[in-house]
Structure formats: structure tokens, C-alpha cells
Scaffold this motif. Structure first.
Motif, short mmCIF file in Angstrom:
data_model
loop_
_atom_site.label_atom_id
_atom_site.label_comp_id
_atom_site.label_asym_id
_atom_site.label_seq_id
_atom_site.Cartn_x
_atom_site.Cartn_y
_atom_site.Cartn_z
N GLY A 157 0.82 -1.21 0.00
CA GLY A 157 0.00 0.00 0.00
C GLY A 157 0.85 1.25 0.00
N PRO A 158 0.21 2.43 -0.06
CA PRO A 158 0.97 3.69 -0.06
C PRO A 158 1.60 3.96 1.30
CG PRO A 158 -1.37 4.13 0.02
CD PRO A 158 -1.24 2.66 -0.18
N GLY A 159 2.42 4.98 1.36
CA GLY A 159 3.09 5.32 2.62
C GLY A 159 2.12 5.75 3.69
N ARG A 160 2.35 5.30 4.92
CA ARG A 160 1.57 5.63 6.11
C ARG A 160 0.09 5.27 5.97
NH1 ARG A 160 3.97 8.52 9.97
NH2 ARG A 160 6.06 9.34 9.55
N CYS A 161 -0.17 4.17 5.32
CA CYS A 161 -1.56 3.71 5.20
C CYS A 161 -1.95 2.74 6.30
CB CYS A 161 -1.79 3.07 3.84
SG CYS A 161 -0.83 1.56 3.58
N ARG A 176 7.80 4.56 8.57
CA ARG A 176 8.11 3.67 9.66
C ARG A 176 8.67 2.33 9.19
NH1 ARG A 176 2.76 3.47 13.11
NH2 ARG A 176 1.88 3.66 11.04
N THR A 177 8.61 2.03 7.94
CA THR A 177 9.16 0.78 7.41
C THR A 177 10.12 1.10 6.29
OG1 THR A 177 7.08 -0.32 7.94
CG2 THR A 177 8.60 -1.48 6.48
N LEU A 178 11.38 0.81 6.51
CA LEU A 178 12.35 1.05 5.46
C LEU A 178 12.38 -0.10 4.46
CD1 LEU A 178 14.57 2.74 4.22
CD2 LEU A 178 16.20 1.64 5.76
N TYR A 179 12.47 -1.32 4.97
CA TYR A 179 12.49 -2.46 4.06
C TYR A 179 11.26 -3.33 4.26
CZ TYR A 179 17.22 -1.23 2.79
OH TYR A 179 18.32 -0.56 2.32
N PHE A 180 11.24 -4.13 5.29
CA PHE A 180 10.05 -4.98 5.49
C PHE A 180 10.01 -5.44 6.93
CE2 PHE A 180 13.52 -7.70 4.04
CZ PHE A 180 13.56 -8.66 5.01
N ASP A 181 8.82 -5.87 7.32
CA ASP A 181 8.61 -6.52 8.61
C ASP A 181 8.43 -8.01 8.35
OD1 ASP A 181 6.46 -3.85 9.73
OD2 ASP A 181 8.64 -4.03 9.77
N TYR A 200 4.99 -9.98 5.67
CA TYR A 200 5.94 -8.95 5.26
C TYR A 200 5.17 -7.66 4.99
CZ TYR A 200 9.35 -12.68 4.26
OH TYR A 200 10.21 -13.75 4.34
N THR A 201 5.86 -6.53 5.10
CA THR A 201 5.38 -5.25 4.59
C THR A 201 6.47 -4.65 3.72
OG1 THR A 201 6.23 -3.93 6.43
CG2 THR A 201 4.02 -4.84 6.67
N VAL A 202 6.04 -3.73 2.86
CA VAL A 202 6.98 -3.08 1.94
C VAL A 202 7.01 -1.59 2.24
CG1 VAL A 202 6.59 -4.78 0.13
CG2 VAL A 202 5.17 -2.73 0.21
N PRO A 203 8.09 -0.92 1.91
CA PRO A 203 8.13 0.54 2.10
C PRO A 203 7.15 1.22 1.14
CG PRO A 203 10.09 -0.20 0.95
CD PRO A 203 9.37 -1.43 1.38
N GLY A 204 6.52 2.28 1.62
CA GLY A 204 5.52 2.95 0.81
C GLY A 204 6.07 4.02 -0.11
N GLN A 205 7.30 4.45 0.07
CA GLN A 205 7.85 5.51 -0.77
C GLN A 205 8.06 5.02 -2.20
OE1 GLN A 205 9.05 4.38 2.03
NE2 GLN A 205 9.75 6.00 3.42
#
Length: 362
Positions: free
Chosen positions: A19-23, A53-58, A77-82
Motif C-alpha cells: 500500500g501507499p506510505g503511512r496507510c 516507519r518501514t524502510l524495508y520490510f517486517d 511482510y510489509t513493503v516501504p511505501g515511498q
């Protein structure tokens, strides 16, 4: 891509929050990690920066019980939104088994939602995945905003392929586990289909239903059981019929009945005349064995018997008398005494001559 470890009997599935950044992607994982049982979650790894808050992944290994006798683990996992981290997002999507697209309900950020969803479709295509067939759930997050965008408008702009949509408030934990349950069910359903089974284990992939095994036939009623026919006596063999056993006559009193031997039935092997002739009975009532011999063997047997008889009739050889030992006469040894006397005389004469020359000559 589902990883099945048959040695440890584990099924590892990968789910990516996109998703987008800070979603609210990282917030979802933090809530799951905080509220899930401690023995079912691993260590939550998060890298935060000033812009996101996430540079690479969780990474969150989550144990959701056993499926088909195997321990199932979901790696979240999560991905960076930038936007400038697109290469990293593409790398995290490699081998993904399911995606949760977290959308922001703020109307001012709808274009960022659409751009992020378009970017997701492109990155999946670059990794060889199809967004139409991949398990995907859309989470409409931040429904607690003062003026959120309506659910119908968000579905019209973001739900491209009739995906499940779940409203959520991630900071409060609302809709977080519902989203995780929905994506987990889709991943397990697709896994069963890839292994050849649909939701019903009896249904094969392709819509064909495996026929059930035929029921066993019912046992016949007792009245329907036919009586067992009596077995007929076996017919006598031709050999037995050809040579019946003689019947002995009743034995009168005071007499001894002599029973003649039973004739042997004819056989396929015809013995030679020499072998067929019975041998005379040995003296003393001993039993003799009769063997079928060909003419050569019979001749050998006759020669052996003749040799034995000749050896028995020949007189024994005379006993040899032991020879007397011969003794050689030793030659008389000559006496050595005269030679010693002569030698002593010669030595005495030589000594006397030496004495005479040394002392008398001068």
C-alpha cells in the motif's frame, strides 16, 4: 510460493502487506504480533526512518495450526511505501502467496492508493505473478477519520477484480484479524487447488468429483444358501483298474495260508532282459536289492564279482622273512706309534745340531 518441508512437516506461506506510505501496513503487523499468542509468533523485525516507519520490510512468522497433518506457518511482510523504494518492493514480492492491499480512507489520498495498486500489478507481473489469480484482500483502513471516503466509492475505484474488502481501524485492532483470516483462507484454498483438491477433499481440480467406493454387497439370506452337493467318489485310475488286488481265500483251521505277491502295474519304462531277471536269493535269508542295469553296467558288475571271487580263491602269498642286517667289516687301523718315534728322533737330532753349532762351533 508455498514452501513445503516434508522433513519437519511444515508449510510456509508468504503474505505481503502492500500500500501507499503511512496507510497502516506496519500497524497491522504490530497489532497481530501484540494480540496473537506468544507461542504462535516469532520476533517482529521493523526498521523505521524519518519519512516512513518501514524502510524495508517486517517479518512475522505466525503459526496458525495444522493443515492436512502439517504445521502451517505464515510469514508476514510489509513493503516501504515511498515511490523511490520500488526496487525493494519488487524484491519483497518475490514468491508471495497472497497480498493484503491496505488503502487509506482519506479522500485526499485516493490517487496515491490508485498509483500504489497500479504499481503492485506491475511488480507482480515482473515477478511472474498475475494479480487476477493471486489471493488478494483489500483492507479499507482508517475508517475512524472525520470525513472518510465512502465504502462504495473506494470499492468502485480500487476493487478491480471483485476482491474481498474489509473495513478496518488498524490502530484499534478493528478488522485486522478479519483481514488476516480472509487472506489465509484464500491462500489455503489455492494451495489445495494446486495440489489437486478443491475445498472438498473428494473433489479433484477441474471440477471432477472422485466417485465414492462401491458399497460391499449385502450378505445372502440364510434361506437362499443352496445345500452343498455331495461330492462324488473319485473314479479309479486305469492302473488300479487294470491290476486289482487278489482276494485271499478264507484260511482253514490248522493250515498256514501263503499269500502270493501282488502283481505290479505296468509302467512306461521297459527294463532290459538282464535287469528284469530276478537275482537268486542270498544264503541266510538276506534281502537283495534289485537295480535296473543296462548291458554295460551289468558287464561291469560281472567283472567286479569275478575279480572278487578270484582274489578270494587265490592262495595267500608266503610271508616274507625279514632280511638279516649286513655289517661291514672295518679295516684294522694301523698303529701310529712308530711314526711318532721317528718324528721325535728327527726333532731331537735337529735340536742337537743347532746346539752344537751355536755353542761348540765358537
Amino acid at each position: 510460493m508455498v514452501q513445503i518441508n516434508f522433513a519437519t512437516r511444515e508449510v510456509n506461506c508468504k503474505i505481503v502487506f502492500y500500500g501507499p506510505g503511512r496507510c497502516g501496513k506496519t500497524t497491522n503487523l504490530q497489532v497481530i504480533h501484540a494480540k496473537a499468542p506468544t507461542n504462535s509468533t516469532g520476533e517482529l523485525i521493523s526498521i523505521s526512518t524519518e519519512t516512513d516507519r518501514t524502510l524495508y520490510f517486517d517479518f512475522l512468522p505466525l503459526d496458525l495450526g495444522r493443515v492436512a497433518g502439517m504445521q502451517t506457518k505464515f510469514q508476514l511482510y510489509t513493503v516501504p511505501g515511498q515511490v523511490y523504494y520500488d526496487a525493494t518492493r519488487k524484491l519483497v514480492l518475490q514468491g508471495a502467496d497472497g497480498v493484503v492491499f491496505v488503502a487509506d480512507s482519506n479522500p485526499d489520498l485516493m490517487q496515491e492508493n490508485i498509483d500504489s495498486l497500479t504499481n503492485l500489478e506491475k511488480n507482480l507481473s515482473d515477478n511472474g505473478l498475475d494479480i487476477k489469480s493471486l489471493p488478494l484482500v483489500v483492507q479499507l483502513n482508517k475508517r475512524d477519520l472525520p470525513n472518510p471516503m465512502s465504502v462504495e466509492d473506494m470499492k468502485a475505484k480500487l476493487n478491480w477484480h471483485d476482491w474481498p474488502c474489509i473495513e478496518a481501524v488498524a490502530v484499534n485492532g478493528d478488522g485486522v484479524f478479519q483481514t488476516l483470516k480472509a487472506i489465509s483462507q484464500q491462500v489455503i484454498r489455492k494451495l489445495n487447488q494446486e495440489q489437486g483438491y478443491a475445498d472438498d477433499p473428494s473433489k479433484k481440480a477441474g471440477g471432477r468429483v472422485a466417485p465414492p467406493p462401491p458399497p460391499p454387497p449385502p450378505p445372502p439370506p440364510p434361506a437362499a444358501v443352496a445345500p452343498k452337493p455331495a461330492t462324488a467318489a473319485p473314479a479309479p485310475s486305469p492302473v488300479a483298474a487294470a491290476a486289482p488286488a487278489p482276494v485271499a481265500a478264507p484260511k482253514p483251521a490248522g493250515q498256514v495260508m501263503k499269500v502270493l505277491p501282488q502283481e505290479q502295474p505296468p509302467t512306461a519304462v521297459v527294463p532290459s532282459p538282464a535287469a528284469a531277471a530276478p537275482a537268486p536269493a542270498a544264503e541266510g535269508g538276506e534281502k537283495r536289492e534289485f537295480r535296473k542295469l543296462n548291458p554295460v553296467s551289468l558287464e561291469i558288475e560281472k567283472r567286479k564279482k569275478a575279480d572278487v571271487a578270484a582274489a578270494a580263491a587265490a592262495p595267500p602269498p608266503p610271508a616274507e622273512t625279514p632280511a638279516e642286517p649286513e655289517f661291514e667289516e672295518e679295516a684294522p687301523q694301523k698303529s701310529k706309534a712308530p711314526m711318532l718315534v721317528v718324528l721325535l728322533l728327527i726333532l731331537g737330532g735337529a735340536g742337537f745340531a743347532v746346539w752344537w753349532f751355536m755353542f761348540r762351533g765358537h
